[in-house]
Design a protein around this motif. Sequence first.
Motif, PDB file in Angstrom:
ATOM      1  N   ALA A 205       0.819  -1.217   0.000  1.00  0.00           N
ATOM      2  CA  ALA A 205       0.000   0.000   0.000  1.00  0.00           C
ATOM      3  C   ALA A 205       0.850   1.263   0.000  1.00  0.00           C
ATOM      4  O   ALA A 205       0.534   2.240  -0.699  1.00  0.00           O
ATOM      5  CB  ALA A 205      -0.937  -0.003   1.208  1.00  0.00           C
ATOM      6  N   VAL A 225      -5.932   3.868   0.684  1.00  0.00           N
ATOM      7  CA  VAL A 225      -5.752   2.606  -0.032  1.00  0.00           C
ATOM      8  C   VAL A 225      -6.580   1.520   0.647  1.00  0.00           C
ATOM      9  O   VAL A 225      -6.467   1.306   1.859  1.00  0.00           O
ATOM     10  CB  VAL A 225      -4.268   2.181  -0.060  1.00  0.00           C
ATOM     11  CG1 VAL A 225      -4.104   0.905  -0.880  1.00  0.00           C
ATOM     12  CG2 VAL A 225      -3.395   3.296  -0.624  1.00  0.00           C
ATOM     13  N   TYR A 226      -7.409   0.828  -0.132  1.00  0.00           N
ATOM     14  CA  TYR A 226      -8.130  -0.334   0.387  1.00  0.00           C
ATOM     15  C   TYR A 226      -7.138  -1.492   0.466  1.00  0.00           C
ATOM     16  O   TYR A 226      -6.434  -1.791  -0.502  1.00  0.00           O
ATOM     17  CB  TYR A 226      -9.287  -0.699  -0.546  1.00  0.00           C
ATOM     18  CG  TYR A 226      -9.968  -1.994  -0.160  1.00  0.00           C
ATOM     19  CD1 TYR A 226     -10.972  -1.998   0.799  1.00  0.00           C
ATOM     20  CD2 TYR A 226      -9.593  -3.202  -0.741  1.00  0.00           C
ATOM     21  CE1 TYR A 226     -11.591  -3.184   1.178  1.00  0.00           C
ATOM     22  CE2 TYR A 226     -10.202  -4.389  -0.368  1.00  0.00           C
ATOM     23  CZ  TYR A 226     -11.205  -4.381   0.580  1.00  0.00           C
ATOM     24  OH  TYR A 226     -11.801  -5.557   0.956  1.00  0.00           O
ATOM     25  N   GLU A 228      -6.214  -5.556   1.631  1.00  0.00           N
ATOM     26  CA  GLU A 228      -6.394  -6.929   2.090  1.00  0.00           C
ATOM     27  C   GLU A 228      -5.057  -7.635   1.922  1.00  0.00           C
ATOM     28  O   GLU A 228      -4.380  -7.449   0.905  1.00  0.00           O
ATOM     29  CB  GLU A 228      -7.426  -7.688   1.255  1.00  0.00           C
ATOM     30  CG  GLU A 228      -8.865  -7.258   1.424  1.00  0.00           C
ATOM     31  CD  GLU A 228      -9.785  -8.061   0.514  1.00  0.00           C
ATOM     32  OE1 GLU A 228      -9.418  -9.213   0.160  1.00  0.00           O
ATOM     33  OE2 GLU A 228     -10.836  -7.541   0.132  1.00  0.00           O
ATOM     34  N   GLU A 262      -8.970   5.321  -7.754  1.00  0.00           N
ATOM     35  CA  GLU A 262      -9.186   4.100  -6.990  1.00  0.00           C
ATOM     36  C   GLU A 262      -7.834   3.484  -6.675  1.00  0.00           C
ATOM     37  O   GLU A 262      -7.018   3.288  -7.569  1.00  0.00           O
ATOM     38  CB  GLU A 262     -10.041   3.142  -7.823  1.00  0.00           C
ATOM     39  CG  GLU A 262     -10.419   1.856  -7.140  1.00  0.00           C
ATOM     40  CD  GLU A 262     -11.317   1.000  -8.022  1.00  0.00           C
ATOM     41  OE1 GLU A 262     -11.068  -0.219  -8.100  1.00  0.00           O
ATOM     42  OE2 GLU A 262     -12.249   1.560  -8.651  1.00  0.00           O
ATOM     43  N   GLN A 263      -7.589   3.190  -5.391  1.00  0.00           N
ATOM     44  CA  GLN A 263      -6.356   2.535  -4.958  1.00  0.00           C
ATOM     45  C   GLN A 263      -6.728   1.313  -4.137  1.00  0.00           C
ATOM     46  O   GLN A 263      -7.473   1.423  -3.162  1.00  0.00           O
ATOM     47  CB  GLN A 263      -5.510   3.445  -4.067  1.00  0.00           C
ATOM     48  CG  GLN A 263      -4.949   4.696  -4.709  1.00  0.00           C
ATOM     49  CD  GLN A 263      -4.052   5.447  -3.737  1.00  0.00           C
ATOM     50  OE1 GLN A 263      -2.845   5.416  -3.829  1.00  0.00           O
ATOM     51  NE2 GLN A 263      -4.653   6.139  -2.782  1.00  0.00           N
ATOM     52  N   ARG A 264      -6.188   0.156  -4.495  1.00  0.00           N
ATOM     53  CA  ARG A 264      -6.522  -1.051  -3.746  1.00  0.00           C
ATOM     54  C   ARG A 264      -5.366  -2.049  -3.768  1.00  0.00           C
ATOM     55  O   ARG A 264      -4.633  -2.141  -4.753  1.00  0.00           O
ATOM     56  CB  ARG A 264      -7.797  -1.691  -4.268  1.00  0.00           C
ATOM     57  CG  ARG A 264      -7.920  -1.786  -5.779  1.00  0.00           C
ATOM     58  CD  ARG A 264      -9.326  -2.241  -6.207  1.00  0.00           C
ATOM     59  NE  ARG A 264      -9.549  -2.069  -7.624  1.00  0.00           N
ATOM     60  CZ  ARG A 264      -9.208  -2.934  -8.562  1.00  0.00           C
ATOM     61  NH1 ARG A 264      -8.620  -4.075  -8.209  1.00  0.00           N
ATOM     62  NH2 ARG A 264      -9.457  -2.705  -9.840  1.00  0.00           N
ATOM     63  N   HIS A 266      -4.893  -6.180  -2.745  1.00  0.00           N
ATOM     64  CA  HIS A 266      -5.642  -7.372  -2.366  1.00  0.00           C
ATOM     65  C   HIS A 266      -5.166  -8.573  -3.186  1.00  0.00           C
ATOM     66  O   HIS A 266      -4.583  -8.411  -4.263  1.00  0.00           O
ATOM     67  CB  HIS A 266      -7.139  -7.176  -2.601  1.00  0.00           C
ATOM     68  CG  HIS A 266      -7.460  -6.627  -3.960  1.00  0.00           C
ATOM     69  ND1 HIS A 266      -7.385  -7.375  -5.106  1.00  0.00           N
ATOM     70  CD2 HIS A 266      -7.848  -5.393  -4.352  1.00  0.00           C
ATOM     71  CE1 HIS A 266      -7.714  -6.629  -6.147  1.00  0.00           C
ATOM     72  NE2 HIS A 266      -7.992  -5.417  -5.723  1.00  0.00           N
ATOM     73  N   ARG A 344     -11.150  10.301  -3.841  1.00  0.00           N
ATOM     74  CA  ARG A 344     -11.403   8.863  -3.907  1.00  0.00           C
ATOM     75  C   ARG A 344     -12.577   8.578  -4.836  1.00  0.00           C
ATOM     76  O   ARG A 344     -13.600   9.266  -4.801  1.00  0.00           O
ATOM     77  CB  ARG A 344     -11.707   8.314  -2.515  1.00  0.00           C
ATOM     78  CG  ARG A 344     -11.791   6.802  -2.442  1.00  0.00           C
ATOM     79  CD  ARG A 344     -11.876   6.336  -1.008  1.00  0.00           C
ATOM     80  NE  ARG A 344     -11.709   4.903  -0.901  1.00  0.00           N
ATOM     81  CZ  ARG A 344     -11.517   4.270   0.253  1.00  0.00           C
ATOM     82  NH1 ARG A 344     -11.430   4.960   1.385  1.00  0.00           N
ATOM     83  NH2 ARG A 344     -11.392   2.965   0.285  1.00  0.00           N
ATOM     84  N   HIS A 350     -16.588  -3.817 -10.762  1.00  0.00           N
ATOM     85  CA  HIS A 350     -15.242  -4.338 -11.003  1.00  0.00           C
ATOM     86  C   HIS A 350     -15.286  -5.135 -12.296  1.00  0.00           C
ATOM     87  O   HIS A 350     -15.977  -6.162 -12.390  1.00  0.00           O
ATOM     88  CB  HIS A 350     -14.790  -5.204  -9.838  1.00  0.00           C
ATOM     89  CG  HIS A 350     -13.444  -5.809 -10.028  1.00  0.00           C
ATOM     90  ND1 HIS A 350     -12.306  -5.040 -10.125  1.00  0.00           N
ATOM     91  CD2 HIS A 350     -13.045  -7.102 -10.181  1.00  0.00           C
ATOM     92  CE1 HIS A 350     -11.267  -5.823 -10.313  1.00  0.00           C
ATOM     93  NE2 HIS A 350     -11.691  -7.088 -10.357  1.00  0.00           N
ATOM     94  N   GLU A 409     -18.359  -4.243  -5.394  1.00  0.00           N
ATOM     95  CA  GLU A 409     -17.968  -4.863  -4.126  1.00  0.00           C
ATOM     96  C   GLU A 409     -19.145  -4.906  -3.161  1.00  0.00           C
ATOM     97  O   GLU A 409     -19.380  -5.906  -2.473  1.00  0.00           O
ATOM     98  CB  GLU A 409     -16.808  -4.076  -3.515  1.00  0.00           C
ATOM     99  CG  GLU A 409     -16.292  -4.605  -2.194  1.00  0.00           C
ATOM    100  CD  GLU A 409     -15.240  -5.684  -2.361  1.00  0.00           C
ATOM    101  OE1 GLU A 409     -14.877  -6.293  -1.356  1.00  0.00           O
ATOM    102  OE2 GLU A 409     -14.802  -5.913  -3.500  1.00  0.00           O
ATOM    103  N   ARG A 433     -10.988 -10.880  -6.081  1.00  0.00           N
ATOM    104  CA  ARG A 433     -11.236 -10.197  -7.354  1.00  0.00           C
ATOM    105  C   ARG A 433     -10.483 -10.876  -8.486  1.00  0.00           C
ATOM    106  O   ARG A 433      -9.380 -11.399  -8.285  1.00  0.00           O
ATOM    107  CB  ARG A 433     -10.795  -8.732  -7.265  1.00  0.00           C
ATOM    108  CG  ARG A 433     -11.636  -7.894  -6.336  1.00  0.00           C
ATOM    109  CD  ARG A 433     -10.936  -6.584  -6.018  1.00  0.00           C
ATOM    110  NE  ARG A 433     -11.630  -5.858  -4.977  1.00  0.00           N
ATOM    111  CZ  ARG A 433     -11.529  -6.129  -3.679  1.00  0.00           C
ATOM    112  NH1 ARG A 433     -10.742  -7.122  -3.286  1.00  0.00           N
ATOM    113  NH2 ARG A 433     -12.190  -5.417  -2.794  1.00  0.00           N
TER     114      ARG A 433
END
Length: 440
Positions: A205, A225-226, A228, A262-264, A266, A344, A350, A409, A433
């Motif tokens: 992240a 940042v999302y 996982e 969008e920031q992720r 996972h 954001r 998705h 989501e 995802r």
Amino acid sequence: MTDALKIGIAGLGTVGAALFGAITTRHNLLTDICGREIRIIAVSARDRSRDRGINLDGIAWFDDPVTMARDADIDVYVELIGGDGDPAHAAVATALERGRHVVTANKALLAKHGVALAGLAEDNGVLLNFEAAVAGGIPVIKAMRESLTGNSIQRIYGILNGTCNYILTRMQRDNMGFAECLAEAQRLGYAEADPAFDIEGNDTAHKLAILTSLAFGTQIAGDEVYIEGITNISIDDIHAADELGYRIKLLGVALRTATGIEQRVHPTMVPKGSMIAQVEGVTNAVTIEADILGELMLSGPGAGGDATASAVLGDIADIAKSRPGHQHAPALGRPVAKLEPYQRAQIQSHEGGYFISLKVDDRAGVFASIATRMAENNISLESIVQRARPGGAEAGPQTVILVTHATTESRVRAAVDGIKAEGYLTGEPQVIRIERTNGS
């Protein structure tokens, strides 16, 4: 010949010692290439008595890195201490305020204070270089800050943590469980004794937040940042992905949408035939999608003393080659005053869809109930299959695998919550995802 470029190194761990050795053993080569001598004149570390395999004779020693930043007669301050707080933050800020160039490998520091530090560099007419902070020895920062000038970037994604990629590779390739692979990574030095920062996604992240700023011209937003991690990925997930034609990777993904950024971070399923699925072990890879160039993928060593030292040395060499009066490139690709506030993105579908794994009681009506919950949330299914029980067992829970078309989501989570409320699940659902990738 121009006067020597005088260097001070703060932090003499694995990277610092490798950098010291590279500069001293390649002294003549660096002088020829850069047009001036690069000379280490000061260092700072916690333990003066430790044997690091380097000769510090004639080098000024500072117990306090902030004091070295303030008082040493240096042109470049190299920060290899780590951490987003002091002494690293105070030392870098002090060096910039004193008109010294700074080279750092500290992604945590930049994710938290990068915009302010970039402003200090601009105010004092010096460089803040940080190639080693993201993806180790891969020159992705320079590519984005310089080589892609004029391109509009739509998306950037990649494998940014070698520890996680090593674990997922071993799970897939050698049919090993997560805990066993993590222990092996720790034994080989790929994972820390406390690996949480890596395996929970925080390291990725920080790096993604820096890349996002460079890609989209926004202020760094590490808190947006999302995240996982990979701790819930099981060998069953690895097998299911393989049967469906995918590999599981921990990806950092940033993209521009009509409503914001969008920031992720996972676990992600990527097609086996894609280029990023072929990146194995501790290797890192970054893919940039731009309007003029198209798609660019950079891959290479993402961590380790030599790879990181190589990136730091490249930043130092760039400073050595610059001349007085030369216009310095802004640290974040554009002046701090021109960076847009981070906005954001709103929730959107998705594109790649989702993989959902459910362990359920073997009883009548379960398939129909699952399909109903999906339909209630407007989720279109690409497939729904029942996996055979391990070892040919005739009784016990069964695994149901769903693959959805593009959806949000929130819809997926609402459907899963509805399924959980039915009471026939025997374990926690797994949701991963599926990422759209090129080169497959």
